[in-house]
Design a protein around this motif. Structure first.
Motif, PDB file in Angstrom:
ATOM      1  N   MET A   1      30.266 -42.609  55.146  1.00 37.26           N
ATOM      2  CA  MET A   1      31.472 -42.003  55.635  1.00 37.26           C
ATOM      3  C   MET A   1      31.813 -41.003  54.260  1.00 37.26           C
ATOM      4  O   MET A   1      31.829 -41.062  53.266  1.00 37.26           O
ATOM      5  N   LYS A   2      32.215 -39.937  54.715  1.00 37.80           N
ATOM      6  CA  LYS A   2      32.495 -38.920  53.951  1.00 37.80           C
ATOM      7  C   LYS A   2      33.815 -39.101  53.285  1.00 37.80           C
ATOM      8  O   LYS A   2      34.715 -39.830  53.769  1.00 37.80           O
TER       9      LYS A   2
ATOM     10  N   SER B   1      39.627 -50.920  48.147  1.00 40.15           N
ATOM     11  CA  SER B   1      40.051 -50.210  49.306  1.00 40.15           C
ATOM     12  C   SER B   1      40.715 -50.953  50.742  1.00 40.15           C
ATOM     13  O   SER B   1      41.702 -50.279  51.161  1.00 40.15           O
ATOM     14  N   THR B   2      40.262 -52.289  50.874  1.00 44.87           N
ATOM     15  CA  THR B   2      40.700 -52.964  51.829  1.00 44.87           C
ATOM     16  C   THR B   2      42.125 -53.534  51.315  1.00 44.87           C
ATOM     17  O   THR B   2      42.997 -53.459  52.201  1.00 44.87           O
ATOM     18  N   ILE B   3      42.597 -53.570  50.132  1.00 45.71           N
ATOM     19  CA  ILE B   3      43.992 -54.163  49.380  1.00 45.71           C
ATOM     20  C   ILE B   3      44.657 -52.862  49.860  1.00 45.71           C
ATOM     21  O   ILE B   3      45.948 -52.997  49.991  1.00 45.71           O
ATOM     22  N   HIS B   4      44.421 -51.439  49.380  1.00 47.79           N
ATOM     23  CA  HIS B   4      45.382 -50.590  49.472  1.00 47.79           C
ATOM     24  C   HIS B   4      45.495 -50.267  50.902  1.00 47.79           C
ATOM     25  O   HIS B   4      46.423 -49.827  51.615  1.00 47.79           O
ATOM     26  N   GLY B   5      44.468 -50.279  51.858  1.00 47.32           N
ATOM     27  CA  GLY B   5      44.822 -50.067  53.266  1.00 47.32           C
ATOM     28  C   GLY B   5      45.608 -50.981  54.025  1.00 47.32           C
ATOM     29  O   GLY B   5      46.487 -50.813  54.735  1.00 47.32           O
ATOM     30  N   LEU B   6      45.547 -52.320  53.616  1.00 51.24           N
ATOM     31  CA  LEU B   6      46.405 -53.569  53.803  1.00 51.24           C
ATOM     32  C   LEU B   6      47.798 -53.175  53.419  1.00 51.24           C
ATOM     33  O   LEU B   6      48.952 -53.357  54.182  1.00 51.24           O
TER      34      LEU B   6
ATOM     35  N   LEU C   1      41.493 -40.007  55.254  1.00 47.53           N
ATOM     36  CA  LEU C   1      41.888 -39.463  56.549  1.00 47.53           C
ATOM     37  C   LEU C   1      42.378 -40.793  57.219  1.00 47.53           C
ATOM     38  O   LEU C   1      43.312 -40.661  57.880  1.00 47.53           O
ATOM     39  N   ILE C   2      41.387 -41.627  57.253  1.00 48.24           N
ATOM     40  CA  ILE C   2      41.540 -42.861  58.266  1.00 48.24           C
ATOM     41  C   ILE C   2      42.559 -43.701  57.560  1.00 48.24           C
ATOM     42  O   ILE C   2      43.291 -44.393  58.125  1.00 48.24           O
ATOM     43  N   ARG C   3      42.371 -43.937  55.976  1.00 50.06           N
ATOM     44  CA  ARG C   3      43.362 -44.740  55.583  1.00 50.06           C
ATOM     45  C   ARG C   3      44.756 -44.279  55.482  1.00 50.06           C
ATOM     46  O   ARG C   3      45.473 -44.953  55.915  1.00 50.06           O
ATOM     47  N   TRP C   4      45.149 -43.093  55.543  1.00 50.50           N
ATOM     48  CA  TRP C   4      46.392 -42.464  55.646  1.00 50.50           C
ATOM     49  C   TRP C   4      46.912 -42.324  56.988  1.00 50.50           C
ATOM     50  O   TRP C   4      48.057 -42.505  57.335  1.00 50.50           O
ATOM     51  N   GLY C   5      45.797 -42.185  57.864  1.00 53.66           N
ATOM     52  CA  GLY C   5      46.127 -41.971  59.340  1.00 53.66           C
ATOM     53  C   GLY C   5      46.685 -43.123  59.935  1.00 53.66           C
ATOM     54  O   GLY C   5      47.722 -43.049  60.595  1.00 53.66           O
TER      55      GLY C   5
ATOM     56  N   GLY D   1      50.840 -37.984  62.042  1.00 54.86           N
ATOM     57  CA  GLY D   1      50.551 -39.517  61.546  1.00 54.86           C
ATOM     58  C   GLY D   1      49.969 -39.507  60.000  1.00 54.86           C
ATOM     59  O   GLY D   1      50.226 -40.205  59.323  1.00 54.86           O
ATOM     60  N   VAL D   2      49.017 -38.404  59.565  1.00 54.16           N
ATOM     61  CA  VAL D   2      48.326 -38.334  58.443  1.00 54.16           C
ATOM     62  C   VAL D   2      49.372 -38.200  57.365  1.00 54.16           C
ATOM     63  O   VAL D   2      49.195 -38.937  56.477  1.00 54.16           O
ATOM     64  N   PRO D   3      50.299 -36.823  57.257  1.00 55.36           N
ATOM     65  CA  PRO D   3      51.099 -36.972  56.262  1.00 55.36           C
ATOM     66  C   PRO D   3      52.158 -38.228  56.196  1.00 55.36           C
ATOM     67  O   PRO D   3      52.611 -38.278  55.205  1.00 55.36           O
ATOM     68  N   ILE D   4      52.428 -38.739  57.339  1.00 62.51           N
ATOM     69  CA  ILE D   4      53.492 -39.630  57.108  1.00 62.51           C
ATOM     70  C   ILE D   4      52.683 -41.026  56.706  1.00 62.51           C
ATOM     71  O   ILE D   4      53.220 -41.779  55.705  1.00 62.51           O
ATOM     72  N   GLY D   5      51.511 -41.348  57.051  1.00 61.32           N
ATOM     73  CA  GLY D   5      50.710 -42.233  56.581  1.00 61.32           C
ATOM     74  C   GLY D   5      50.454 -42.064  55.076  1.00 61.32           C
ATOM     75  O   GLY D   5      50.563 -42.963  54.099  1.00 61.32           O
TER      76      GLY D   5
END
Length: 211
Positions: free
Chosen positions: A1-2, A138-143, A8-12, A56-60
């Motif tokens: 994954m780039k 990465s999982t922690i920050h996503g959660l 983008l996915i993490r913030w979106g 959704g991306v900037p909000i995320g």
């Protein structure tokens, strides 16, 4: 994954989830059927979908910054956690001369020691440990971002409940959405704690092994 796609996915995702729940609760509270509205038109519906996806991306991203600032930067309990983790590593953990006087500097020292240990490992071990560490972090920050997103959407739902007119009762769809919101929020909290403890235990064991 780039790199761009990953973030983008993490913030979106947190932004999209918050937008979804706010729209869900408002639509069913007002008794609006999306299929009967002007958004049922393909052109209008597609325009709205693209707009919300982009929004959704900037909000995320903002939700991620709120999470990181509150849970990582301003959270003084993390300073105590660093000192506690250093004690668990043992006497071999190199403390800086002013250890215990500044929580941020203690954390920076812990991170420095952690990365110094990784740099001294052979390539095969370092690659595995870096990959595992990156995955857990990465999982922690996503959660964490999901936790903030769910918390804000629950606050919005609570405001809707307390300001709603008693003349128009809530329907089952509204309460079903609320239950799912609460379930996602509690799951994010529990999973965040689990993966945070997992990462801490992983770092401590590695440091005890190689220091």
């Amino acid at each position: 994954m780039k790199f761009e796609t990953k973030y983008l996915i993490r913030w979106g995702i947190p932004g999209w989830i918050m937008i979804f729940w706010v729209f869900y609760q408002v639509l069913f509270l007002k008794g609006i059927n999306p299929l009967d509205s002007k958004f049922s038109d393909i052109k209008n519906g597609l325009t709205l979908l693209i707009s919300l996806t982009a929004l959704g991306v900037p909000i995320g991203y903002l939700l991620h910054q709120v999470y990181f600032g509150v849970v990582w930067v301003l959270n003084k309990n993390r300073h105590e956690a660093v000192k506690r983790n250093a004690r668990k590593v043992g006497q071999n953990f190199p403390r800086h001369p002013q250890w215990g006087n500044n929580g941020d500097q203690d954390y920076f020292q812990f991170e420095y020691v952690w990365h110094s240990v990784l740099l001294n490992l052979d390539a095969e071990k370092r690659t595995y440990i870096e990959g595992r560490y990156r995955h857990l972090l990465s999982t922690i920050h996503g959660l964490g971002s999901l936790f903030v997103s769910s918390a804000i959407s629950l606050i919005v739902t609570a405001l809707i409940i307390f300001t709603h007119s008693s003349d128009a009762p809530f329907n089952s769809y509204f309460w079903t959405g609320f239950v799912f919101q609460l379930a996602i929020f509690l799951s994010a909290v529990c999973n965040y704690g689990y993966f945070s403890n997992n990462l801490t235990a992983f770092q401590i064991k590695i440091l005890k092994t190689y220091l």
